[in-house]
Structure formats: structure tokens, C-alpha cells
Design an enzyme around this catalytic site. Structure first.
Site, short mmCIF file in Angstrom:
data_model
loop_
_atom_site.label_atom_id
_atom_site.label_comp_id
_atom_site.label_asym_id
_atom_site.label_seq_id
_atom_site.Cartn_x
_atom_site.Cartn_y
_atom_site.Cartn_z
N GLU A 1 -2.01 -68.52 -36.57
CA GLU A 1 -1.13 -69.86 -36.46
C GLU A 1 -1.37 -70.94 -37.39
O GLU A 1 -0.27 -71.22 -37.95
CB GLU A 1 -1.24 -70.24 -34.86
CG GLU A 1 -0.79 -69.21 -33.93
CD GLU A 1 0.24 -68.12 -34.04
OE1 GLU A 1 1.08 -68.54 -34.71
OE2 GLU A 1 -0.04 -67.04 -33.70
N HIS B 1 0.62 -69.94 -40.64
CA HIS B 1 2.20 -70.13 -40.45
C HIS B 1 2.37 -71.54 -40.79
O HIS B 1 3.28 -71.79 -41.67
CB HIS B 1 2.59 -69.98 -38.98
CG HIS B 1 2.87 -68.74 -38.49
ND1 HIS B 1 4.11 -68.01 -39.13
CD2 HIS B 1 2.36 -67.66 -37.87
CE1 HIS B 1 4.15 -66.92 -38.54
NE2 HIS B 1 3.26 -66.61 -37.99
N CYS C 1 2.74 -59.83 -35.87
CA CYS C 1 3.46 -60.96 -35.84
C CYS C 1 5.05 -60.74 -35.18
O CYS C 1 5.55 -60.00 -35.57
CB CYS C 1 3.60 -61.75 -37.01
SG CYS C 1 4.39 -63.43 -36.84
#
Length: 136
Positions: free
Chosen positions: A127, A130, A85
Site C-alpha cells: 500500500e 501505491h 492487486c
């Protein structure tokens, strides 16, 4: 506008808030920032550019797909993956799913559904994590 990459673990560990039409610029900023980091990045979430909103971008090969308020509807066939990341140093192991289905709102504020598998599904799941404050 290209934004700096957020590396603050406390900020990244917080859940993102629902996006509204007023957040359309966040999608554009993600597009610009992903393009600027294309060499080492295939997807981003808004918190990676310092915005705690539910917006992600996934590189789909020839195009980048911006998703507002994405929701994972289905996932099957788990496997172990190693991921990196831009916000973190190194790679980490995580569990991903081979096939997923996601509902989201597009840039024209229309509801959409997409089925992803393999690499694109893996990017999208990273994602989505996240947005929940989950850091691999």
C-alpha cells in the site's frame, strides 16, 4: 461509502498528495470498500478508489488499520514475494522486507508508530508503494 476500484494505470502511477483532516472521509470509504472486497483483498490505498491522497488501510487480522500520511522509517531483511492487486490482473514478483517501522497519523489525528513483521509488513509495503505511484 463503497467505491469502485480504480484500474487506470496512468492514475495509479501518480504520487499521492498529503492528506489533511478534511480527508477523514477517505479513511471511512477505504474501510467500507475493503469490507466489500474482503474476499480478495487485505489492504488498499486511496488511489485505488480514485483519490490521490496519502491514506491506506491494512487488514491486521481482527481489525483494519487506517493510516493517514504513513512514512516508512525502517526496513530490514529483504525477501522476494509474489503479490496481486485488485487494480491489476495477475500476480507479480517484488522485493519486500520482513520487518518495518511506520509512522502515521490515526483517525483522531494523533501521530503513531507501529512495527510490523511478516504478512502485515508485506501488506503495508504494498500500500505504501501505491502512494508513491509504484505499481507491482
Amino acid at each position: 461509502m463503497v467505491k469502485p476500484i480504480m484500474k487506470d494505470i496512468f492514475f495509479l502511477g501518480q504520487k499521492s498528495e498529503k492528506a489533511t483532516r478534511a480527508d477523514l472521509q477517505v479513511g471511512k470509504d477505504l474501510e467500507d470498500t475493503l469490507e466489500a472486497n474482503r474476499e480478495g483483498c487485505v489492504g488498499m490505498a486511496a488511489n485505488m478508489i480514485g483519490v490521490k491522497k496519502r491514506v491506506i488501510i491494512v487488514n491486521m487480522g481482527l481489525v483494519d488499520l487506517v493510516m493517514f500520511n504513513p512514512v516508512l522509517l525502517k526496513a530490514d531483511t529483504p525477501y522476494e514475494a509474489e503479490e496481486g492487486c485488485l487494480s491489476l490482473v495477475g500476480v507479480r514478483k517484488t522485493t519486500r522486507y520482513q520487518n518495518i517501522e511506520v509512522e502515521y497519523t490515526d483517525k483522531n489525528w494523533n501521530k503513531k508508530r507501529i512495527k510490523l513483521s511478516g504478512w502485515y509488513a508485506q501488506i503495508c509495503q504494498h500500500e505504501l508503494d501505491h502512494l508513491e505511484g509504484i505499481i507491482i
